[in-house]
Write an enzyme that holds these catalytic residues in place. Structure first.
Site, short mmCIF file in Angstrom:
data_model
loop_
_atom_site.label_atom_id
_atom_site.label_comp_id
_atom_site.label_asym_id
_atom_site.label_seq_id
_atom_site.Cartn_x
_atom_site.Cartn_y
_atom_site.Cartn_z
N GLY A 150 0.78 -1.24 0.00
CA GLY A 150 0.00 0.00 0.00
C GLY A 150 0.81 1.28 0.00
N ALA A 171 1.25 -6.19 -3.20
CA ALA A 171 2.68 -6.37 -2.97
C ALA A 171 3.26 -7.35 -3.99
CB ALA A 171 2.92 -6.87 -1.55
N VAL A 228 5.47 -9.23 3.29
CA VAL A 228 4.32 -10.12 3.17
C VAL A 228 4.74 -11.59 3.34
CG1 VAL A 228 4.39 -10.48 0.66
CG2 VAL A 228 2.19 -10.45 1.85
N TYR A 269 8.60 -12.98 -14.60
CA TYR A 269 7.56 -12.19 -13.95
C TYR A 269 6.18 -12.71 -14.33
CZ TYR A 269 4.45 -8.22 -13.06
OH TYR A 269 3.41 -7.43 -12.65
N SER A 271 -2.10 -9.46 -13.86
CA SER A 271 -1.41 -8.77 -14.95
C SER A 271 -1.74 -9.40 -16.28
CB SER A 271 0.11 -8.81 -14.73
OG SER A 271 0.78 -8.21 -15.83
#
Length: 327
Positions: A8, A61, A41, A164, A104
């Site tokens: 955040g 995150a 996290v 990724y 994504s």
């Protein structure tokens, strides 16, 4: 509603915090890099503490971008997949049953392509020999003829083409497994190329808009890879925050399943157009098209966000020209 926003203090997460606060929700932030106390996290104790009294989680995150080389792979997997697994295990134990994931569009790999003779086809990975020769457009795998790029829907098969992308797809699988196991409500918002105020600067993990903006801030010409004709969908970060707000309030998602939505502006642009618009807005040097490439990149990826509009009533509010001028 009290919402935990992981990440955040980051680029997108901070805008989600603002949107939630303005809508009257309570917000708690768990972030490894922001000001004040840091919490990762992947730290189960920190996550357990952050989840106390929470009604929903907005999981932003992540380690983002294409990265520098394959040596980054363990860190991507640790931050994105192990981190998500730790969060989901803590949510299962604490009873929190609503989650919105920062997904994504990279999970699709190349976008949708149509051949005049063979209809919709999926091109294979681009070959080094073609890229070295400046042949950037993927041909039809059946006849070798040029393809026409189109819009990808959420039901298209996944085809992640870099580390990724692989970790973002793994996140969705983990969230889907959690939802089935605990009858949770889960949404994955598959972001397109997000830009806007607060973008990271001067880092190889930043998006292309941030890299161009950093170059212009140094009075340098943006360096455009390939021929600049790569098609993307650039969506403003405030519109992405609004999509998160809509997803958190959605009651149409059935318990026990993951519902995915593409989040894009609906107005595809080329990377060359982006660089030119930024340079003009900054009064900086014109972009330079270099012909360079990154093997993990795809040529065209734009997707339809119609499902998000139809089911959650979301629509983008920031026009490209206005968003670029603000950036």
């Amino acid at each position: 509603m009290l919402v935990l926003v992981t990440g955040g203090a980051g680029f997108i997460g901070s805008h989600i915090v603002i949107a939630l606060t303005e809508a009257g929700h309570g917000v708690r932030v768990l972030d490894a890099n922001g000001p004040g106390p840091h919490a990762d996290v992947r730290d189960r104790a920190a996550v357990d503490e952050a989840l106390r009294g929470v009604d929903a989680v907005c999981h932003q995150a992540a380690m983002v971008g294409l990265g520098k080389d394959f040596a980054d792979a363990p860190e991507y997997v640790s931050r994105n997949d192990l981190g998500t697994a730790v969060l989901l295990a803590a949510m299962a134990a604490s009873g929190v049953r609503r989650l919105v994931l920062a997904g994504s569009m990279v999970i699709y790999g190349e976008g949708r392509y149509d051949c005049e003779w063979h209809g919709t086809v999926r091109p294979g990975p681009r070959r080094v020999a073609d890229l070295d020769a400046g042949r950037f457009e993927p041909p039809c795998t059946l006849c070798g003829e040029p393809l026409s790029p189109g819009l990808v829907g959420e039901d298209a098969p996944a085809d992640p083409r870099n580390v990724y992308a692989a970790t973002k797809l793994a996140q969705e699988h983990l969230v889907a497994a959690w939802a089935r196991a605990v009858q949770g409500r889960a949404v994955s918002l598959r972001y397109h190329n997000v830009y806007g105020p607060g973008m990271p600067r001067d880092t190889p993990y930043a998006g292309v808009a941030a890299l161009f903006r950093s170059a212009l801030a140094r009075s340098e010409a943006p360096r455009v890879f390939e021929d600049g004709g790569q098609r993307r969908d650039f969506v403003h970060v405030r519109d992405v925050a609004a999509a998160n707000l809509a997803a958190l309030g959605a009651d149409g998602t059935a318990p026990g399943e993951l519902r995915a939505y593409n989040v894009g502006s609906g107005e595809p642009r080329t990377v060359g157009e982006l660089a030119g618009s930024l340079a003009a807005a900054c009064g900086g040097p014109a972009p330079v098209v270099t012909g360079e490439y990154r093997l993990g990149d795809v040529r065209h990826i734009t997707a339809s966000s119609q499902r998000l509009r139809d089911e959650l009533g979301w629509k983008p509010a920031v026009r490209f020209e206005n968003g670029i001028a603000e950036l």
